[in-house]
Design a protein around this motif. Structure first.
Motif, short mmCIF file in Angstrom:
data_model
loop_
_atom_site.label_atom_id
_atom_site.label_comp_id
_atom_site.label_asym_id
_atom_site.label_seq_id
_atom_site.Cartn_x
_atom_site.Cartn_y
_atom_site.Cartn_z
N LEU A 210 0.96 -1.15 0.05
CA LEU A 210 0.01 0.03 0.07
C LEU A 210 0.76 1.30 -0.09
O LEU A 210 0.60 2.42 -0.56
CB LEU A 210 -0.88 0.11 1.26
CG LEU A 210 -2.20 -0.96 1.13
CD1 LEU A 210 -2.91 -0.88 2.64
CD2 LEU A 210 -2.99 -0.72 0.09
N GLN A 211 2.07 1.26 0.83
CA GLN A 211 2.90 2.42 0.75
C GLN A 211 3.59 2.71 -0.57
O GLN A 211 4.02 3.80 -0.82
CB GLN A 211 3.95 2.18 1.70
CG GLN A 211 3.51 2.08 3.21
CD GLN A 211 4.63 1.59 4.12
OE1 GLN A 211 5.74 0.94 3.97
NE2 GLN A 211 4.48 1.86 5.42
N MET A 212 3.59 1.62 -1.60
CA MET A 212 4.14 2.04 -2.89
C MET A 212 3.08 2.79 -3.95
O MET A 212 3.29 3.03 -4.74
CB MET A 212 4.77 0.74 -3.43
CG MET A 212 5.60 -0.19 -2.71
SD MET A 212 6.14 -1.45 -3.52
CE MET A 212 6.78 -0.98 -5.21
N LEU A 213 1.48 2.83 -3.30
CA LEU A 213 0.70 3.26 -4.21
C LEU A 213 0.90 4.76 -3.79
O LEU A 213 1.47 5.43 -2.92
CB LEU A 213 -0.64 3.02 -3.72
CG LEU A 213 -0.85 1.33 -3.82
CD1 LEU A 213 -2.40 1.00 -3.24
CD2 LEU A 213 -0.95 0.98 -5.28
N THR A 214 0.20 5.66 -4.90
CA THR A 214 0.01 7.13 -5.00
C THR A 214 -0.95 7.44 -3.97
O THR A 214 -1.96 6.61 -3.55
CB THR A 214 -0.08 7.67 -6.31
OG1 THR A 214 -1.52 7.25 -6.65
CG2 THR A 214 0.79 7.28 -7.48
N PRO A 215 -0.77 8.77 -3.55
CA PRO A 215 -1.95 9.14 -2.52
C PRO A 215 -3.24 9.05 -3.09
O PRO A 215 -4.37 8.59 -2.58
CB PRO A 215 -1.54 10.54 -2.11
CG PRO A 215 -0.18 10.56 -2.30
CD PRO A 215 -0.07 9.76 -3.68
N ARG A 216 -3.44 9.45 -4.51
CA ARG A 216 -4.69 9.18 -5.00
C ARG A 216 -5.08 7.82 -5.25
O ARG A 216 -6.46 7.46 -5.20
CB ARG A 216 -4.50 9.78 -6.63
CG ARG A 216 -5.74 9.90 -7.29
CD ARG A 216 -5.33 10.30 -8.83
NE ARG A 216 -6.85 10.76 -9.49
CZ ARG A 216 -6.96 9.88 -10.51
NH1 ARG A 216 -6.10 9.12 -11.18
NH2 ARG A 216 -8.16 10.17 -11.46
N GLU A 217 -4.23 6.93 -5.44
CA GLU A 217 -4.63 5.47 -5.59
C GLU A 217 -5.16 4.83 -4.07
O GLU A 217 -5.96 4.05 -4.02
CB GLU A 217 -3.39 4.42 -6.15
CG GLU A 217 -3.28 4.79 -7.65
CD GLU A 217 -2.07 4.12 -7.90
OE1 GLU A 217 -1.76 3.82 -9.14
OE2 GLU A 217 -1.11 3.88 -7.19
#
Length: 270
Positions: A210-217
C-alpha cells in the motif's frame, strides 16, 4: 390434430369464462343488497383464479416463494374485480392481467429482495430486459451487452452491475458445499471480521504494498473498500467517469496482487 383441439378447447374455456364473468358483473350491478353484491364478486374471483395462478407461475423462477406469489396474484385479482367497470374497456381480462402483473412486480420491488440493491440498479435491470426484447424483435437476433447498453445510453459496466443485482433475490446457505467431495462448506471460507488476530499477517504483508501506491490510489481504495462507495459515487468524488474508476481499481488491485506475490515468494525463500 390433437394439439389443435387442445388449443381450441382452451380458447373455448377462456371465452366461456369471460362471458360468464361479464354476466356476473352485470348481475352484481343490478343488486341493491351489499352482501349479495359481494357474493357475486367473490364468485368472479373464484372463476378467474386460474388466471392469477398462471401469471404467478411466470415469475416462479425468480427466487420468491411460489405460494407467496400466488397469494400476491390473488390480491391483484381481487383489486381488479373491485376496480373493473363494465363497458369502459375491452373486457375484464384485459384489465385484470396488467393489474395482477403490477401487483406481483410491486411485491418483488418491495419484498422480493434478500439483499436490496439501489433503486437505480433495479430500474436499470428492468429497462435492460425491455430493451433487449425490443432489439431482438427489431433485429431478429439477441442483442449483445454492448448493444443493450448503447440502447439505454449507459456504460456496459453499469449494465453488468445491474445484471448482477438479480442475485439479491436468493441467498446461498452457509452449509452449501463448495467442493465436489463435500469436504468444505461455504461457512468454512467466510472471514470472521471480528477476529482481528487472524488479519495481522495479512495486514503486515499488505502494508508495504500500500505504501508503494500514490495518495490518489490509496484514496480510491479508501472510498471503495472502507467507505463502501460505488464506482459511480467514487467517480463523482474524484472527478472521473465510472468506467475510468473501474479501470483504475483493476490496475490498483492487479498491482497489489503482483506485489504480494513477490513478497510471498521472497518470504518463502528466506
Amino acid at each position: 390434430m390433437g394439439r389443435e383441439w387442445s388449443v381450441l378447447g382452451r380458447l373455448g374455456e377462456s371465452a366461456a369464462r369471460e362471458e360468464r364473468t361479464e354476466e356476473l358483473f352485470a348481475h352484481a350491478e343490478s343488486l341493491t343488497d351489499i352482501a349479495e353484491q359481494q357474493t357475486c364478486l367473490d364468485e368472479i374471483v373464484l372463476l378467474n383464479a386460474g388466471v392469477a395462478e398462471a401469471l404467478a407461475g411466470r415469475y416462479s423462477q425468480r427466487g420468491a416463494d411460489p405460494e407467496d406469489l400466488v397469494q400476491v396474484a390473488y390480491l391483484g385479482l381481487v383489486k381488479a374485480v373491485q376496480g373493473y367497470r363494465r363497458g369502459e374497456g375491452p373486457g375484464f381480462l384485459a384489465y385484470a392481467v396488467p393489474t395482477i402483473s403490477g401487483e406481483i412486480k410491486r411485491y418483488f420491488r418491495d419484498h422480493g429482495w434478500i439483499v436490496r440493491p439501489p433503486r437505480r440498479l433495479q430500474e436499470l435491470r428492468s429497462a435492460a430486459v425491455t430493451t433487449a426484447a425490443d432489439l431482438e424483435q427489431m433485429w431478429g437476433r439477441p442483442p449483445t451487452k454492448s448493444e443493450i447498453a448503447e440502447g439505454l445510453g449507459v456504460a456496459e459496466s453499469e449494465l453488468v452491475e445491474a445484471e448482477q443485482s438479480r442475485v439479491g433475490f436468493t441467498a446461498l446457505s452457509l452449509d452449501a458445499p463448495v467442493r465436489d467431495d463435500g469436504s468444505a462448506v461455504l461457512g468454512d471460507l467466510l472471514v470472521d471480521e471480528n477476529n482481528a488476530f487472524e488479519h495481522v499477517d495479512d495486514a503486515e504483508m499488505l502494508r508495504p504494498a500500500l505504501q508503494m501506491l500514490t495518495p490518489r490510489e490509496r484514496h480510491i481504495l479508501l472510498l471503495r473498500f472502507v467507505r463502501g462507495l460505488t464506482q459511480e459515487q467514487i467517480g463523482r468524488e474524484i472527478g472521473v467517469s465510472q468506467m475510468q474508476v473501474s479501470r483504475l481499481l483493476t490496475k490498483i488491485l492487479d498491482g497489489l496482487r503482483e506485489q504480494l506475490e513477490v513478497t510471498g515468494q521472497t518470504a518463502s525463500m528466506g
